[in-house]
Design a protein around this motif. Structure first.
Motif, PDB file in Angstrom:
ATOM      1  N   GLN A  53      11.093   5.366   0.869  1.00  0.00           N
ATOM      2  CA  GLN A  53      10.550   4.646   2.013  1.00  0.00           C
ATOM      3  C   GLN A  53       9.028   4.533   1.910  1.00  0.00           C
ATOM      4  N   GLU A  54       8.505   3.482   2.530  1.00  0.00           N
ATOM      5  CA  GLU A  54       7.060   3.225   2.534  1.00  0.00           C
ATOM      6  C   GLU A  54       6.555   3.359   3.968  1.00  0.00           C
ATOM      7  N   VAL A  55       5.394   3.986   4.108  1.00  0.00           N
ATOM      8  CA  VAL A  55       4.831   4.215   5.441  1.00  0.00           C
ATOM      9  C   VAL A  55       3.373   3.795   5.456  1.00  0.00           C
ATOM     10  N   VAL A  56       2.965   3.100   6.514  1.00  0.00           N
ATOM     11  CA  VAL A  56       1.562   2.757   6.726  1.00  0.00           C
ATOM     12  C   VAL A  56       1.059   3.599   7.891  1.00  0.00           C
ATOM     13  N   ALA A  57      -0.056   4.281   7.673  1.00  0.00           N
ATOM     14  CA  ALA A  57      -0.591   5.174   8.700  1.00  0.00           C
ATOM     15  C   ALA A  57      -2.109   5.129   8.680  1.00  0.00           C
ATOM     16  N   SER A  58      -2.721   6.024   9.428  1.00  0.00           N
ATOM     17  CA  SER A  58      -4.175   6.125   9.489  1.00  0.00           C
ATOM     18  C   SER A  58      -4.578   7.564   9.180  1.00  0.00           C
ATOM     19  N   ILE A  59      -5.733   7.722   8.549  1.00  0.00           N
ATOM     20  CA  ILE A  59      -6.222   9.075   8.253  1.00  0.00           C
ATOM     21  C   ILE A  59      -6.411   9.851   9.546  1.00  0.00           C
ATOM     22  N   ARG A  60      -6.963   9.191  10.528  1.00  0.00           N
ATOM     23  CA  ARG A  60      -7.221   9.847  11.804  1.00  0.00           C
ATOM     24  C   ARG A  60      -5.918  10.221  12.494  1.00  0.00           C
ATOM     25  N   ASP A  61      -5.832  11.478  12.910  1.00  0.00           N
ATOM     26  CA  ASP A  61      -4.654  12.007  13.606  1.00  0.00           C
ATOM     27  C   ASP A  61      -3.388  11.922  12.753  1.00  0.00           C
ATOM     28  N   PHE A  62      -3.553  11.880  11.430  1.00  0.00           N
ATOM     29  CA  PHE A  62      -2.387  11.754  10.554  1.00  0.00           C
ATOM     30  C   PHE A  62      -1.431  12.929  10.713  1.00  0.00           C
ATOM     31  N   SER A  63      -1.975  14.141  10.772  1.00  0.00           N
ATOM     32  CA  SER A  63      -1.127  15.329  10.859  1.00  0.00           C
ATOM     33  C   SER A  63      -0.273  15.335  12.123  1.00  0.00           C
ATOM     34  N   GLU A  64      -0.767  14.676  13.167  1.00  0.00           N
ATOM     35  CA  GLU A  64      -0.017  14.606  14.420  1.00  0.00           C
ATOM     36  C   GLU A  64       1.026  13.505  14.374  1.00  0.00           C
ATOM     37  N   LYS A  65       0.626  12.316  13.879  1.00  0.00           N
ATOM     38  CA  LYS A  65       1.524  11.160  13.894  1.00  0.00           C
ATOM     39  C   LYS A  65       2.647  11.266  12.875  1.00  0.00           C
ATOM     40  N   ILE A  66       2.401  11.936  11.743  1.00  0.00           N
ATOM     41  CA  ILE A  66       3.431  12.026  10.709  1.00  0.00           C
ATOM     42  C   ILE A  66       4.601  12.897  11.151  1.00  0.00           C
ATOM     43  N   GLN A  67       4.412  13.676  12.207  1.00  0.00           N
ATOM     44  CA  GLN A  67       5.482  14.547  12.695  1.00  0.00           C
ATOM     45  C   GLN A  67       6.687  13.756  13.192  1.00  0.00           C
ATOM     46  N   VAL A  68       6.460  12.507  13.606  1.00  0.00           N
ATOM     47  CA  VAL A  68       7.575  11.704  14.122  1.00  0.00           C
ATOM     48  C   VAL A  68       8.333  11.000  12.998  1.00  0.00           C
ATOM     49  N   TYR A  69       7.831  11.109  11.759  1.00  0.00           N
ATOM     50  CA  TYR A  69       8.462  10.379  10.658  1.00  0.00           C
ATOM     51  C   TYR A  69       9.945  10.706  10.484  1.00  0.00           C
ATOM     52  N   PRO A  70      10.358  11.984  10.442  1.00  0.00           N
ATOM     53  CA  PRO A  70      11.780  12.263  10.241  1.00  0.00           C
ATOM     54  C   PRO A  70      12.678  11.596  11.277  1.00  0.00           C
ATOM     55  N   SER A  71      12.244  11.610  12.539  1.00  0.00           N
ATOM     56  CA  SER A  71      13.033  10.988  13.590  1.00  0.00           C
ATOM     57  C   SER A  71      13.095   9.474  13.407  1.00  0.00           C
ATOM     58  N   ILE A  72      11.955   8.882  13.053  1.00  0.00           N
ATOM     59  CA  ILE A  72      11.895   7.431  12.845  1.00  0.00           C
ATOM     60  C   ILE A  72      12.757   7.018  11.659  1.00  0.00           C
ATOM     61  N   ALA A  73      12.637   7.734  10.565  1.00  0.00           N
ATOM     62  CA  ALA A  73      13.377   7.392   9.348  1.00  0.00           C
ATOM     63  C   ALA A  73      14.878   7.471   9.574  1.00  0.00           C
ATOM     64  N   SER A  74      15.316   8.415  10.408  1.00  0.00           N
ATOM     65  CA  SER A  74      16.746   8.587  10.650  1.00  0.00           C
ATOM     66  C   SER A  74      17.350   7.421  11.431  1.00  0.00           C
ATOM     67  N   GLN A  75      16.520   6.616  12.091  1.00  0.00           N
ATOM     68  CA  GLN A  75      17.012   5.505  12.897  1.00  0.00           C
ATOM     69  C   GLN A  75      17.129   4.194  12.119  1.00  0.00           C
ATOM     70  N   ILE A  76      16.634   4.208  10.884  1.00  0.00           N
ATOM     71  CA  ILE A  76      16.623   2.983  10.084  1.00  0.00           C
ATOM     72  C   ILE A  76      17.871   2.908   9.224  1.00  0.00           C
ATOM     73  N   ASP A  77      18.482   1.742   9.179  1.00  0.00           N
ATOM     74  CA  ASP A  77      19.659   1.516   8.340  1.00  0.00           C
ATOM     75  C   ASP A  77      19.284   1.788   6.887  1.00  0.00           C
ATOM     76  N   PRO A  78      19.995   2.694   6.206  1.00  0.00           N
ATOM     77  CA  PRO A  78      19.675   3.029   4.812  1.00  0.00           C
ATOM     78  C   PRO A  78      19.673   1.835   3.870  1.00  0.00           C
ATOM     79  N   ASP A  79      20.423   0.780   4.231  1.00  0.00           N
ATOM     80  CA  ASP A  79      20.490  -0.402   3.364  1.00  0.00           C
ATOM     81  C   ASP A  79      19.286  -1.323   3.535  1.00  0.00           C
ATOM     82  N   LYS A  80      18.494  -1.067   4.568  1.00  0.00           N
ATOM     83  CA  LYS A  80      17.319  -1.902   4.806  1.00  0.00           C
ATOM     84  C   LYS A  80      16.088  -1.306   4.145  1.00  0.00           C
ATOM     85  N   GLU A  81      15.329  -2.145   3.473  1.00  0.00           N
ATOM     86  CA  GLU A  81      14.086  -1.707   2.855  1.00  0.00           C
ATOM     87  C   GLU A  81      12.925  -2.388   3.545  1.00  0.00           C
ATOM     88  N   GLY A  82      11.845  -1.633   3.761  1.00  0.00           N
ATOM     89  CA  GLY A  82      10.689  -2.192   4.429  1.00  0.00           C
ATOM     90  C   GLY A  82       9.598  -1.150   4.615  1.00  0.00           C
TER      91      GLY A  82
END
Length: 275
Positions: A206-235
């Protein structure tokens, strides 16, 4: 007047004389013991018995034991009580990976060196080798590796000793190790409107676009977000401003899927989010 005969108390009370004799003997024994103890200490300090016999090093990973011992200048010919511990700590702390160091005597003949190293948060590829990056932004050019062991992501496109790299390493320091281990690469892709933009490539593709600022805080939601995406979809998952997913085949049209940043239940995660 007849003279009275004076009788001493010691003759009148023989037990008192015996008690004084015992007290004098105890005092003599005490002074003899003290004398022998002092002699023993002097002999110990002046003999090889007080020389360093063993040197232990703990807490080191990036720096090997031989380097640390050599820098401390401790040898087995040194007397335990002639060691300048503060001076040794100062010399060892000059090593780039060392954050803290403590040198202690461990009687009778051992010196213990305890170090705490800066955390390795990433790698930079240079001339076919990978250079570790520490949490303070330092590059360990003398500690290159052929292949990273997967304990930290590879950073690409960063300017050495830049403010952005320093901020990124500090943010990575605050990311949970289990989450950092899911990141394969981090690219710095500054934009005119936002020089803090970064692009992440995860181990699962998977590919993720983020910001350096507050990265350690925002990346915490990644597992939850990734789990909601159809595995067959790429983006691309965006977590820089809000949270949304843009499939590759819809990037040009600007279509996107809004994503719930909260943690989903296991059932919801399995169903995914349909666009």
């Amino acid at each position: 007047m007849a003279k009275k005969k004076v009788i001493s108390i010691e003759n009148r009370i023989p037990k008192l004389k015996e008690a004084r004799k015992k007290k004098a003997n105890k005092r003599l024994i005490f002074y003899l013991l003290l004398f022998f103890i002092l002699i023993s200490v002097i002999v110990y300090l002046q003999s090889p018995l007080s020389d360093v016999n063993n040197i232990t090093v703990e807490g080191n990973d990036l720096v090997d034991k031989k380097t640390i011992v050599k820098l401390s200048e401790i040898t087995t010919k040194d007397n335990m009580w002639n060691l300048e511990l503060d001076e040794m700590e100062e010399k060892i702390s000059d090593l780039s990976p060392i954050k803290e160091v403590t040198v202690k005597r461990n009687l009778p003949r051992t010196v213990n060196i305890s170090v705490k190293e800066y955390v390795r948060v990433g790698y930079v590829k240079e001339n076919g080798h990978f250079i570790p990056i520490l949490e303070n932004g330092q590059l360990l050019k003398n500690h290159t590796v052929e292949i990273p062991n997967g304990d930290a992501p590879i950073l690409s496109g960063w300017e050495e000793n830049s403010t952005y790299l320093s901020e990124m390493t500090q943010e990575l320091r605050n990311v949970k190790p289990s989450l950092a281990a899911q990141i394969s690469e981090i690219h710095w892709v500054p934009e005119e409107t936002n020089p803090y933009t970064i692009q992440l490539f995860m181990n699962n593709g998977q590919e993720v676009v983020a910001s350096i600022r507050d990265f350690s805080e925002k990346i915490q939601v990644y597992p939850s977000i990734a789990s909601q995406i159809d595995p067959d979809k790429e983006g691309v998952i965006h977590i820089d401003v809000g949270a949304f997913f843009v499939p590759y085949d819809q990037e040009k049209s600007g279509d996107q899927e809004e994503i719930n940043e909260g943690r989903e239940t296991e059932g919801e995660a399995d169903n995914g989010t349909e666009g």
